[in-house]
Design a protein around this motif. Structure first.
Motif, PDB file in Angstrom:
ATOM      1  N   GLN A   1       0.829  -1.203   0.000  1.00 42.90           N
ATOM      2  CA  GLN A   1       0.000   0.000   0.000  1.00 42.90           C
ATOM      3  C   GLN A   1       0.868   1.260   0.000  1.00 42.90           C
ATOM      4  OE1 GLN A   1      -3.027  -0.004   2.945  1.00 42.90           O
ATOM      5  NE2 GLN A   1      -4.025   1.819   2.145  1.00 42.90           N
ATOM      6  N   ASP A   2       1.956   1.253   0.754  1.00 36.33           N
ATOM      7  CA  ASP A   2       2.884   2.387   0.732  1.00 36.33           C
ATOM      8  C   ASP A   2       3.500   2.555  -0.652  1.00 36.33           C
ATOM      9  OD1 ASP A   2       2.480   3.039   3.375  1.00 36.33           O
ATOM     10  OD2 ASP A   2       4.283   1.997   4.086  1.00 36.33           O
ATOM     11  N   PHE A   3       3.832   1.434  -1.276  1.00 39.02           N
ATOM     12  CA  PHE A   3       4.388   1.489  -2.628  1.00 39.02           C
ATOM     13  C   PHE A   3       3.387   2.093  -3.601  1.00 39.02           C
ATOM     14  CE2 PHE A   3       4.727  -0.572  -6.818  1.00 39.02           C
ATOM     15  CZ  PHE A   3       5.934  -0.035  -7.218  1.00 39.02           C
ATOM     16  N   LEU A   4       2.137   1.642  -3.529  1.00 43.88           N
ATOM     17  CA  LEU A   4       1.118   2.137  -4.448  1.00 43.88           C
ATOM     18  C   LEU A   4       0.774   3.595  -4.186  1.00 43.88           C
ATOM     19  CD1 LEU A   4      -1.234  -0.966  -4.617  1.00 43.88           C
ATOM     20  CD2 LEU A   4       0.443  -0.231  -6.302  1.00 43.88           C
ATOM     21  N   ALA A   5       0.919   4.049  -2.945  1.00 43.55           N
ATOM     22  CA  ALA A   5       0.639   5.447  -2.606  1.00 43.55           C
ATOM     23  C   ALA A   5       1.747   6.372  -3.090  1.00 43.55           C
ATOM     24  CB  ALA A   5       0.461   5.588  -1.099  1.00 43.55           C
TER      25      ALA A   5
ATOM     26  N   GLY B   1       4.251   7.802  -1.706  1.00 46.23           N
ATOM     27  CA  GLY B   1       4.545   8.952  -0.870  1.00 46.23           C
ATOM     28  C   GLY B   1       3.600  10.124  -1.077  1.00 46.23           C
ATOM     29  N   GLY B   2       2.373   9.844  -1.469  1.00 42.12           N
ATOM     30  CA  GLY B   2       1.397  10.897  -1.699  1.00 42.12           C
ATOM     31  C   GLY B   2       1.335  11.399  -3.129  1.00 42.12           C
ATOM     32  N   TYR B   3       2.184  10.884  -3.980  1.00 43.37           N
ATOM     33  CA  TYR B   3       2.229  11.318  -5.376  1.00 43.37           C
ATOM     34  C   TYR B   3       1.694  10.253  -6.330  1.00 43.37           C
ATOM     35  CZ  TYR B   3       5.175  15.016  -3.578  1.00 43.37           C
ATOM     36  OH  TYR B   3       5.645  16.087  -2.872  1.00 43.37           O
ATOM     37  N   ALA B   4       0.859   9.370  -5.835  1.00 40.56           N
ATOM     38  CA  ALA B   4       0.369   8.254  -6.645  1.00 40.56           C
ATOM     39  C   ALA B   4      -0.364   8.724  -7.901  1.00 40.56           C
ATOM     40  CB  ALA B   4      -0.536   7.354  -5.819  1.00 40.56           C
ATOM     41  N   GLY B   5      -1.149   9.773  -7.778  1.00 40.01           N
ATOM     42  CA  GLY B   5      -1.886  10.267  -8.947  1.00 40.01           C
ATOM     43  C   GLY B   5      -0.972  10.689 -10.075  1.00 40.01           C
ATOM     44  N   TYR B   6       0.115  11.359  -9.731  1.00 42.60           N
ATOM     45  CA  TYR B   6       1.069  11.790 -10.748  1.00 42.60           C
ATOM     46  C   TYR B   6       1.856  10.612 -11.307  1.00 42.60           C
ATOM     47  CZ  TYR B   6       0.151  16.377  -8.752  1.00 42.60           C
ATOM     48  OH  TYR B   6      -0.451  17.509  -8.295  1.00 42.60           O
ATOM     49  N   VAL B   7       2.321   9.745 -10.411  1.00 43.76           N
ATOM     50  CA  VAL B   7       3.164   8.619 -10.842  1.00 43.76           C
ATOM     51  C   VAL B   7       2.374   7.658 -11.701  1.00 43.76           C
ATOM     52  CG1 VAL B   7       4.488   6.638 -10.049  1.00 43.76           C
ATOM     53  CG2 VAL B   7       4.694   8.820  -8.853  1.00 43.76           C
TER      54      VAL B   7
END
Length: 47
Positions: free
Chosen positions: A7-11, A13-19
């Protein structure tokens, strides 16, 4: 970066939408390019 869970990987660091959005755009563009090349190839064969 150090992730403690999937879940941390998919998130990301809060930039999941951009990544993940960037990965999606690149994948869609590459798929569109393959599709366009096949269309051009079929068109060339019929001419």
């Amino acid at each position: 970066m150090n992730w403690t869970s999937v879940q941390d990987f998919l998130a990301m660091g809060g930039y999941a939408g951009y990544v993940w959005g960037s990965f999606g755009v690149v994948f869609a563009t590459m798929a569109l390019e393959v599709w366009a090349l096949r269309q051009r190839e079929q068109q060339a064969e019929t001419e």
